[in-house]
Design a protein around this motif. Sequence first.
Motif, mmCIF file in Angstrom:
data_model
loop_
_atom_site.group_PDB
_atom_site.id
_atom_site.type_symbol
_atom_site.label_atom_id
_atom_site.label_comp_id
_atom_site.label_asym_id
_atom_site.label_seq_id
_atom_site.Cartn_x
_atom_site.Cartn_y
_atom_site.Cartn_z
ATOM 1 N N MET A 155 0.837 -1.194 0.000
ATOM 2 C CA MET A 155 0.000 0.000 0.000
ATOM 3 C C MET A 155 0.877 1.250 0.000
ATOM 4 O O MET A 155 1.866 1.325 0.712
ATOM 5 C CB MET A 155 -0.891 0.019 1.247
ATOM 6 N N ALA A 156 0.478 2.227 -0.803
ATOM 7 C CA ALA A 156 1.134 3.534 -0.811
ATOM 8 C C ALA A 156 0.161 4.534 -0.176
ATOM 9 O O ALA A 156 -1.021 4.221 0.008
ATOM 10 C CB ALA A 156 1.469 3.936 -2.246
ATOM 11 N N PRO A 157 0.612 5.756 0.135
ATOM 12 C CA PRO A 157 -0.321 6.749 0.695
ATOM 13 C C PRO A 157 -1.466 7.049 -0.272
ATOM 14 O O PRO A 157 -2.535 7.497 0.149
ATOM 15 C CB PRO A 157 0.550 7.993 0.884
ATOM 16 N N THR A 158 -1.220 6.819 -1.554
ATOM 17 C CA THR A 158 -2.195 7.146 -2.595
ATOM 18 C C THR A 158 -3.122 5.981 -2.940
ATOM 19 O O THR A 158 -4.003 6.127 -3.782
ATOM 20 C CB THR A 158 -1.422 7.529 -3.860
ATOM 21 N N THR A 159 -2.917 4.836 -2.330
ATOM 22 C CA THR A 159 -3.758 3.667 -2.610
ATOM 23 C C THR A 159 -5.235 4.001 -2.382
ATOM 24 O O THR A 159 -5.589 4.643 -1.386
ATOM 25 C CB THR A 159 -3.320 2.497 -1.698
ATOM 26 N N LEU A 160 -6.082 3.573 -3.302
ATOM 27 C CA LEU A 160 -7.501 3.901 -3.207
ATOM 28 C C LEU A 160 -8.167 3.074 -2.093
ATOM 29 O O LEU A 160 -7.735 1.959 -1.796
ATOM 30 C CB LEU A 160 -8.208 3.624 -4.534
ATOM 31 N N LEU A 161 -9.225 3.621 -1.515
ATOM 32 C CA LEU A 161 -9.990 2.867 -0.526
ATOM 33 C C LEU A 161 -10.539 1.610 -1.191
ATOM 34 O O LEU A 161 -11.057 1.668 -2.312
ATOM 35 C CB LEU A 161 -11.135 3.715 0.033
ATOM 36 N N GLY A 162 -10.382 0.490 -0.510
ATOM 37 C CA GLY A 162 -10.858 -0.771 -1.061
ATOM 38 C C GLY A 162 -9.852 -1.476 -1.949
ATOM 39 O O GLY A 162 -10.041 -2.642 -2.289
ATOM 40 N N GLN A 163 -8.781 -0.784 -2.315
ATOM 41 C CA GLN A 163 -7.794 -1.406 -3.204
ATOM 42 C C GLN A 163 -6.988 -2.457 -2.454
ATOM 43 O O GLN A 163 -6.451 -2.190 -1.381
ATOM 44 C CB GLN A 163 -6.855 -0.327 -3.767
ATOM 45 N N LYS A 164 -6.888 -3.638 -3.045
ATOM 46 C CA LYS A 164 -6.136 -4.714 -2.418
ATOM 47 C C LYS A 164 -4.664 -4.584 -2.780
ATOM 48 O O LYS A 164 -4.310 -4.448 -3.946
ATOM 49 C CB LYS A 164 -6.669 -6.069 -2.874
ATOM 50 N N THR A 165 -3.825 -4.631 -1.762
ATOM 51 C CA THR A 165 -2.384 -4.669 -1.966
ATOM 52 C C THR A 165 -1.831 -5.747 -1.051
ATOM 53 O O THR A 165 -2.589 -6.339 -0.263
ATOM 54 C CB THR A 165 -1.729 -3.314 -1.592
ATOM 55 N N THR A 166 -0.526 -5.986 -1.105
ATOM 56 C CA THR A 166 0.026 -7.053 -0.256
ATOM 57 C C THR A 166 -0.080 -6.701 1.221
ATOM 58 O O THR A 166 -0.099 -7.578 2.076
ATOM 59 C CB THR A 166 1.497 -7.354 -0.612
ATOM 60 N N THR A 167 -0.135 -5.401 1.537
ATOM 61 C CA THR A 167 -0.253 -5.004 2.946
ATOM 62 C C THR A 167 -1.681 -4.621 3.338
ATOM 63 O O THR A 167 -1.945 -4.328 4.504
ATOM 64 C CB THR A 167 0.704 -3.836 3.264
ATOM 65 N N THR A 168 -2.574 -4.589 2.364
ATOM 66 C CA THR A 168 -4.004 -4.405 2.653
ATOM 67 C C THR A 168 -4.772 -5.491 1.896
ATOM 68 O O THR A 168 -5.499 -5.214 0.948
ATOM 69 C CB THR A 168 -4.515 -3.008 2.211
ATOM 70 N N PRO A 169 -4.597 -6.741 2.321
ATOM 71 C CA PRO A 169 -5.153 -7.858 1.540
ATOM 72 C C PRO A 169 -6.674 -7.847 1.444
ATOM 73 O O PRO A 169 -7.237 -8.431 0.527
ATOM 74 C CB PRO A 169 -4.638 -9.099 2.275
ATOM 75 N N LYS A 170 -7.326 -7.143 2.380
ATOM 76 C CA LYS A 170 -8.787 -7.057 2.296
ATOM 77 C C LYS A 170 -9.224 -5.727 1.708
ATOM 78 O O LYS A 170 -10.416 -5.392 1.731
ATOM 79 C CB LYS A 170 -9.402 -7.246 3.691
ATOM 80 N N GLY A 171 -8.283 -4.965 1.217
ATOM 81 C CA GLY A 171 -8.602 -3.655 0.662
ATOM 82 C C GLY A 171 -8.286 -2.566 1.663
ATOM 83 O O GLY A 171 -8.412 -2.768 2.882
ATOM 84 N N ARG A 172 -7.879 -1.399 1.155
ATOM 85 C CA ARG A 172 -7.552 -0.294 2.068
ATOM 86 C C ARG A 172 -8.803 0.155 2.801
ATOM 87 O O ARG A 172 -9.852 0.374 2.178
ATOM 88 C CB ARG A 172 -6.963 0.888 1.291
ATOM 89 N N ASN A 173 -8.647 0.322 4.119
ATOM 90 C CA ASN A 173 -9.780 0.650 4.974
ATOM 91 C C ASN A 173 -9.551 2.026 5.585
ATOM 92 O O ASN A 173 -8.533 2.282 6.222
ATOM 93 C CB ASN A 173 -9.863 -0.439 6.075
ATOM 94 N N MET A 174 -10.499 2.898 5.425
ATOM 95 C CA MET A 174 -10.401 4.275 5.932
ATOM 96 C C MET A 174 -10.097 4.310 7.433
ATOM 97 O O MET A 174 -9.302 5.119 7.903
ATOM 98 C CB MET A 174 -11.729 4.981 5.646
#
Lengths: 80, 272
Positions: free
Chosen positions: B145-164
Amino acid sequence: MSRIVLLEERCKGCLLCTTVCPRNILRKSERFNHQGYQVVEAGDNAAECTGCAACAVICPDVVIRVFRTRKARDGRGGDA
Amino acid sequence: MTMTEDLLAPRPDEELVFDANPVQADRITHYCPGCHHGIAHRLVTEVLHEMGVAPQTILVASVGCATFTYDYMLVDSVEAPHGRASAVATGVKRARPDRIVYAYQGDGDMGSIGLAEALHAANRGERITVIFVNNTVYGMTGGQMAPTTLLGQKTTTTPKGRNMATEGAPLRMSELMAQLDGVIYAERCALNTVRNIRAAKKAIRKAFEVQRAGLGYSFVELLSGCPTNWHMDPVAANERIGKDMIPVFPLGVYKDATGGRPDGAAKEADHE
């Protein structure tokens, strides 16, 4: 007719160019280059090329050179 | 003469309307298929070539996929520690104020690790240009995840999607830059369509003209695709920019304090 030249060895097969050609000239070929990518090619309707250069503008790998026939010039601008 | 060389010669009734520019190295990049760094590299080098300033230009490369920018842009270059490209560019520009100095940074590098250096360089009004490539993910390190990762976007560090609630919202750099008095020009562009790419080139030209005229800090954000770390094919990744990214990161000029200077700079942007 205007025309494009595809420098196949540079191509990574991303196919972004195929999404912007107004005449749908570009398509995936059956060939692989030395990088191992399945490269793009100009189809049977290559003679319809208008020289708009949209394909070259979106290509991330500078694969495409565009030659516009002078009388075919339509003011659509090629450089970007 | 080989067949390709023969084809590359314009015929008498033809005009070569698209060619490689001499400031971009004739080298196949290490970037993945469909990566927009290639487009950004081409635009920057075309602008430097058209302005005729490449021999007087110094690139400050960042850390990330774009580290090897110095292999692809034929200008003098310095490699900065991670995130610190704007700080290094500050030093280079102060030591050599007669040079065009620009940093080329990604969103992890500039928006996270080097956010302090980036904002303070902008706030001081350093006479540098920063090209900021925002693809909402850490590319080189494998898709964190980067600071710019969209909400809900899955990355290796936000496997369930970025959460606000736990990771916060995407950081909007162009809007941040626009708040700083030292910033003369800030624009956000995208590299997903032919029209947006042409608008991005105008913005990059404008940013470098601001520096050439000595007006102050200039900033261009480029919304870019990362098919590999988005786990999409390049065509789908390109579509994601228009569908998901631009609504969160609206395109446009966020600040223009040039007051019409310098003469001959790019006209109004023409985004989609």
